[in-house]
Design a protein around this motif. Structure first.
Motif, short mmCIF file in Angstrom:
data_model
loop_
_atom_site.label_atom_id
_atom_site.label_comp_id
_atom_site.label_asym_id
_atom_site.label_seq_id
_atom_site.Cartn_x
_atom_site.Cartn_y
_atom_site.Cartn_z
N ARG A 180 -93.61 -23.87 6.26
CA ARG A 180 -94.69 -22.93 5.93
C ARG A 180 -96.06 -23.46 6.35
N GLN A 181 -96.34 -24.74 6.06
CA GLN A 181 -97.65 -25.30 6.40
C GLN A 181 -97.81 -25.43 7.91
N LYS A 184 -98.61 -22.16 9.49
CA LYS A 184 -100.00 -21.73 9.34
C LYS A 184 -100.84 -22.22 10.52
N ARG A 214 -92.80 -16.51 9.71
CA ARG A 214 -93.61 -16.39 8.50
C ARG A 214 -92.83 -15.63 7.43
N THR A 225 -106.38 -17.49 10.36
CA THR A 225 -106.15 -18.62 9.48
C THR A 225 -107.44 -19.44 9.40
#
Length: 359
Positions: A180-181, A184, A214, A225
């Motif tokens: 997830r990170q 981003k 995502r 972002t």
């Protein structure tokens, strides 16, 4: 027209045509010392698959030179010796000349590339990746990811950012789109390409990479972002601490300028900045200028005559800010919009047009 005149006219036409034929080409040249082979292969890639686009002859001393038509967008190429797995990777933005110096015995780790700021940054990234691979043998190096993430966020629409988020070590991606990170960060690059390079063939790929990995919430638009800036705390010419974050929060747009007042081009450069400052200051523009001069007196004398925020990065302060922003050439500029890094300016000639987009 007599025969000699006709020949002269023909020669001029040929020279003119030859000159024009190179106007939309980039060039790579240099030396590969110790090469037994008589040639070096120039390759391009398509979705990760490398294919040859030219074979360049090597002289007895290892010198080579080649040209290729510009693609119309930044791209990555590589040089490879026949029957060798090692390669030298380099970025091309448009029609520049890249110089390569290497040794055939250890091609992929004993080279230098120069010619543009992006090329030198690319070489530093490769060196950092190679050192991490030797030290850890894995892609899950948190220090490596932090440093590379900062590089990406400093210029998310650049070819170096694209290269980093697609790079693997020992078969493992440094930035995993299923994390997830990490995704981003990939989203930040996808967003930057979508807004600044809509016609780049990589833009669609980046969108798909981000959106596919995502967490789906029903919104299928690439979202911006937040790209946080790296704060700077230095003393201005009045003896006051100036935090970059404070200046960014108080103004719509900030030009972060790394410069040296002792450089020959500094007066002309500051005149150009002053024109933009006069044009946009009342509409929310501020300039935060970091001087890296060794001579504090020279800095202070110049800074006293400038209308914007001028701070001094003395030798005692070290190079932490220069390193964080990957400043490899002077001057270097960043546009900060609404408290976030918007883009890195690699050519001051592009600044007026790029800055105008924020007003």
């Amino acid at each position: 027209m007599n025969h000699l005149s006709s020949l002269a006219a023909t020669a001029v036409a040929i020279l003119t045509l030859a000159s024009c034929s190179h106007s939309n080409e980039w060039k790579v040249e240099g030396t590969i010392a110790g090469a037994d082979q008589k040639e070096v292969i120039l390759e391009a890639s398509a979705n990760g698959r490398w294919y040859p686009i030219d074979t360049l002859n090597l002289s007895s001393s290892g010198k080579f030179s080649g040209r290729h038509l510009a693609a119309g967008y930044p791209d990555i190429y590589r040089l490879r010796l026949p029957n060798s797995t090692g390669a030298i990777y380099f970025p091309i933005d448009s029609v520049e000349t890249i110089t390569v110096e290497a040794n055939a015995d250890n091609l992929e780790s004993s080279y230098t590339i120069a010619g543009t700021e992006q090329a030198e940054l690319f070489m530093n990234v490769e060196n950092r990746l190679r050192q991490a691979g030797i030290r850890t043998g894995a892609a899950a190096d948190s220090l490596l990811k932090r440093d590379l993430g900062q590089l990406v966020l400093a210029d998310p629409s650049g070819i170096v950012a694209y290269y980093i988020i697609n790079k693997s070590i020992a078969g493992y991606p440094i930035f995993d789109p299923q994390d997830r990170q990490d995704n981003k960060l990939i989203g930040a690059v996808a967003n930057a390409y979508a807004s600044q390079r809509p016609n780049d063939p990589r833009t669609r790929y980046l969108k798909n990479l981000f959106l596919t990995n995502r967490t789906m919430t029903g919104n299928t638009v690439v979202e911006a972002t937040a790209v946080g800036l790296f704060d700077i705390d230095l003393i201005d010419n009045k003896g006051k601490h100036q935090l970059l974050s404070d200046v960014a929060n108080q103004n719509k747009v900030v030009l972060l300028s790394f410069t040296a007042y002792g450089a020959d081009e500094s007066p002309v450069y500051n005149v150009a900045l002053n024109k933009l400052y006069e044009q946009y200051h009342q509409r929310g523009l501020e300039i935060y200028q970091v001087s890296i001069d060794a001579d504090e007196y020279l800095w202070r004398e110049t800074a006293n005559n400038l209308p914007w925020v001028t701070v001094y990065n003395s030798p005692v302060d070290g190079n932490q800010y220069v390193s964080k922003y990957n400043v490899f050439a002077i001057p270097t500029l960043f546009i900060i919009n609404n408290g976030e890094i918007a883009e890195r300016i690699t050519s001051t000639a592009d600044l007026p047009a790029k800055l105008a987009r924020y007003f």
